[in-house]
Design a protein around this motif. Structure first.
Motif, PDB file in Angstrom:
ATOM      1  N   VAL A 255      82.691   2.621  78.723  1.00  9.41           N
ATOM      2  CA  VAL A 255      82.457   2.836  77.301  1.00  9.41           C
ATOM      3  C   VAL A 255      83.771   2.634  76.560  1.00  9.41           C
ATOM      4  O   VAL A 255      84.829   3.055  77.017  1.00  9.41           O
ATOM      5  N   GLY A 256      83.735   1.960  75.430  1.00  8.60           N
ATOM      6  CA  GLY A 256      84.924   1.819  74.605  1.00  8.60           C
ATOM      7  C   GLY A 256      85.632   0.502  74.785  1.00  8.60           C
ATOM      8  O   GLY A 256      85.081  -0.466  75.323  1.00  8.60           O
ATOM      9  N   ASP A 257      86.905   0.468  74.362  1.00  8.54           N
ATOM     10  CA  ASP A 257      87.674  -0.772  74.342  1.00  8.54           C
ATOM     11  C   ASP A 257      88.702  -0.868  75.470  1.00  8.54           C
ATOM     12  O   ASP A 257      89.543  -1.759  75.468  1.00  8.54           O
ATOM     13  N   GLY A 258      88.627   0.065  76.434  1.00  2.00           N
ATOM     14  CA  GLY A 258      89.595   0.044  77.527  1.00  2.00           C
ATOM     15  C   GLY A 258      90.934   0.644  77.165  1.00  2.00           C
ATOM     16  O   GLY A 258      91.919   0.459  77.886  1.00  2.00           O
ATOM     17  N   LYS A 259      90.973   1.377  76.079  1.00  3.62           N
ATOM     18  CA  LYS A 259      92.232   1.992  75.644  1.00  3.62           C
ATOM     19  C   LYS A 259      92.023   3.470  75.341  1.00  3.62           C
ATOM     20  O   LYS A 259      92.598   4.025  74.411  1.00  3.62           O
ATOM     21  N   GLU A 260      91.184   4.098  76.147  1.00  2.00           N
ATOM     22  CA  GLU A 260      90.882   5.515  75.955  1.00  2.00           C
ATOM     23  C   GLU A 260      92.162   6.345  75.978  1.00  2.00           C
ATOM     24  O   GLU A 260      92.900   6.360  76.956  1.00  2.00           O
ATOM     25  N   PRO A 261      92.484   7.046  74.902  1.00  2.00           N
ATOM     26  CA  PRO A 261      93.696   7.878  74.898  1.00  2.00           C
ATOM     27  C   PRO A 261      93.512   9.105  75.788  1.00  2.00           C
ATOM     28  O   PRO A 261      92.427   9.679  75.867  1.00  2.00           O
ATOM     29  N   LYS A 262      94.579   9.493  76.445  1.00  2.00           N
ATOM     30  CA  LYS A 262      94.560  10.657  77.319  1.00  2.00           C
ATOM     31  C   LYS A 262      95.760  11.531  76.985  1.00  2.00           C
ATOM     32  O   LYS A 262      96.895  11.155  77.261  1.00  2.00           O
ATOM     33  N   GLU A 263      95.492  12.665  76.406  1.00  2.00           N
ATOM     34  CA  GLU A 263      96.562  13.584  76.000  1.00  2.00           C
ATOM     35  C   GLU A 263      96.794  14.620  77.094  1.00  2.00           C
ATOM     36  O   GLU A 263      95.858  15.299  77.534  1.00  2.00           O
TER      37      GLU A 263
END
Length: 351
Positions: free
Chosen positions: A128-136
């Motif tokens: 799901v998404g653009d392959g740049k899921e942010p991870k904090e």
């Protein structure tokens, strides 16, 4: 339940030996998925969860009536980015889909894949998404990922906190995981891989979670050191996932727990020969009522009385080689209708 007996580990049910953390040539493991199946099946395992780094791959072709290849994948979230990589804290989470056919990753980050020591084949990855899921990297940031994974139909475990250099502000703040790795064999060559004190910290923080033991297989040296015995009744994906969600399992490095039940104020446990069997809880339980010990490694049955201060209890069996089996924590309202009398203790049940 028989009369007022409550089975916490029910030896009458079918159980299956599982390694819930394994890497293959899909990512940085040394063995192919088929080689892993053959090796583990030969050692009496019925379940292996294939949790390659950052990519979810189904291995349905490996399933047969005696072996279940569980799908999953492991994600990593780094903190302390100003430090050299070996000094950073890092959180690793294993995600397992509830639906055996679900190969859609709820999040994916191409930069994380490219940062791996061996880049997995992601050509067939579905996400799901653009392959740049942010991870904090923070408890809140991790909880957002865990929540998103659960919404997408996954259950989540928390991996090897000692190797990860994690601190209590992270792991005591997590919500939504089903279990943590109380033992991770793959990290035992360089770290203390057994983390019961961290499990207790997480429990005392109010997390109602289980504990699993895994191999975290990458190569030969990692194999057959930790396993989880799962009481799922059948060797079907949905049944196994259900058992993990319900807490119907225990973690082990060797000893076998055959049965555990509670009746009329007494816990009764049966196991393979042991030198120690002990029960612990959320505080300092009276030692005289919490430990059975023998130098002959001949203890196979033990009974312990409940104490008024027991908000939860968990059991540890230790064999003559120092290997342990650990039950999850059983909270008082799972086996007893009465509440502990101390008001400060009651607060634990509200968490």
């Amino acid at each position: 339940m028989e009369n007022n007996r409550v089975y916490l580990i029910d030896g009458r049910k079918n159980c299956y030996k599982a390694n819930l953390h394994c890497h293959t040539t899909v990512s940085d493991g040394e063995k192919t998925p088929k080689e892993i199946k053959d090796l583990y099946k030969a050692e009496g395992y019925q379940i292996v969860a294939y949790t390659d780094h950052e990519v979810l791959v189904l291995h349905d072709d490996l399933n047969d009536g005696e072996f279940l290849a569980m799908p999953g994948y492991e994600i990593q979230i780094y903190g302390d980015m100003e430090l050299p990589k070996p000094l950073r804290r890092v959180c690793h989470l294993n995600l397992y889909p509830k639906d055996a056919g679900n190969n859609v990753m709820p999040f994916y980050n191409e930069a994380d894949v490219m940062a791996l020591s061996k880049i997995p084949d992601v050509s067939k990855a579905v996400y799901v998404g653009d392959g740049k899921e942010p991870k904090e990297y923070s408890a809140d940031g991790l909880n957002r990922l865990i929540s998103k994974a659960k919404e997408a139909g996954f259950i989540v475990s928390y991996n090897h906190p000692i190797w990860s250099r994690e601190t209590s502000d992270i792991y005591t703040g997590l919500t939504g995981i089903y279990a943590m790795e109380i033992y991770n064999h793959g990290t035992s060559t360089t770290h203390d891989a057994y983390a019961p004190s961290i499990y207790d910290e997480m429990l005392i923080s109010g997390q109602r979670i289980g504990c699993v033991a895994t191999d975290d297989t990458h190569g030969d040296i990692d194999m057959f050191g930790g396993f989880t015995m799962i009481y799922s009744g059948t060797l079907e994906h949905s049944a196994v996932i259900g058992a993990l969600e319900n807490g119907d399992y225990y973690a082990s490095r060797g000893p076998i727990i055959k049965e555990l039940w509670y009746e009329n104020g007494i816990f009764h446990i049966e196991c393979s020969p042991a030198v120690k069997i002990r029960v612990s809880n959320s505080c300092r339980r009276a030692q005289s009522k919490s430990l059975k010990i023998s130098e002959k490694a001949d203890i196979t049955v033990a009974e312990f009385p409940i104490q008024d201060i027991d908000v939860f209890v968990r059991f540890t069996v230790e064999d003559e080689f120092g290997r342990t089996a650990n039950t999850r924590a059983y909270w008082r309202d799972e086996f007893e209708t009465s509440l502990p009398s101390a008001s400060n203790v009651k607060n634990y049940l509200k968490k």
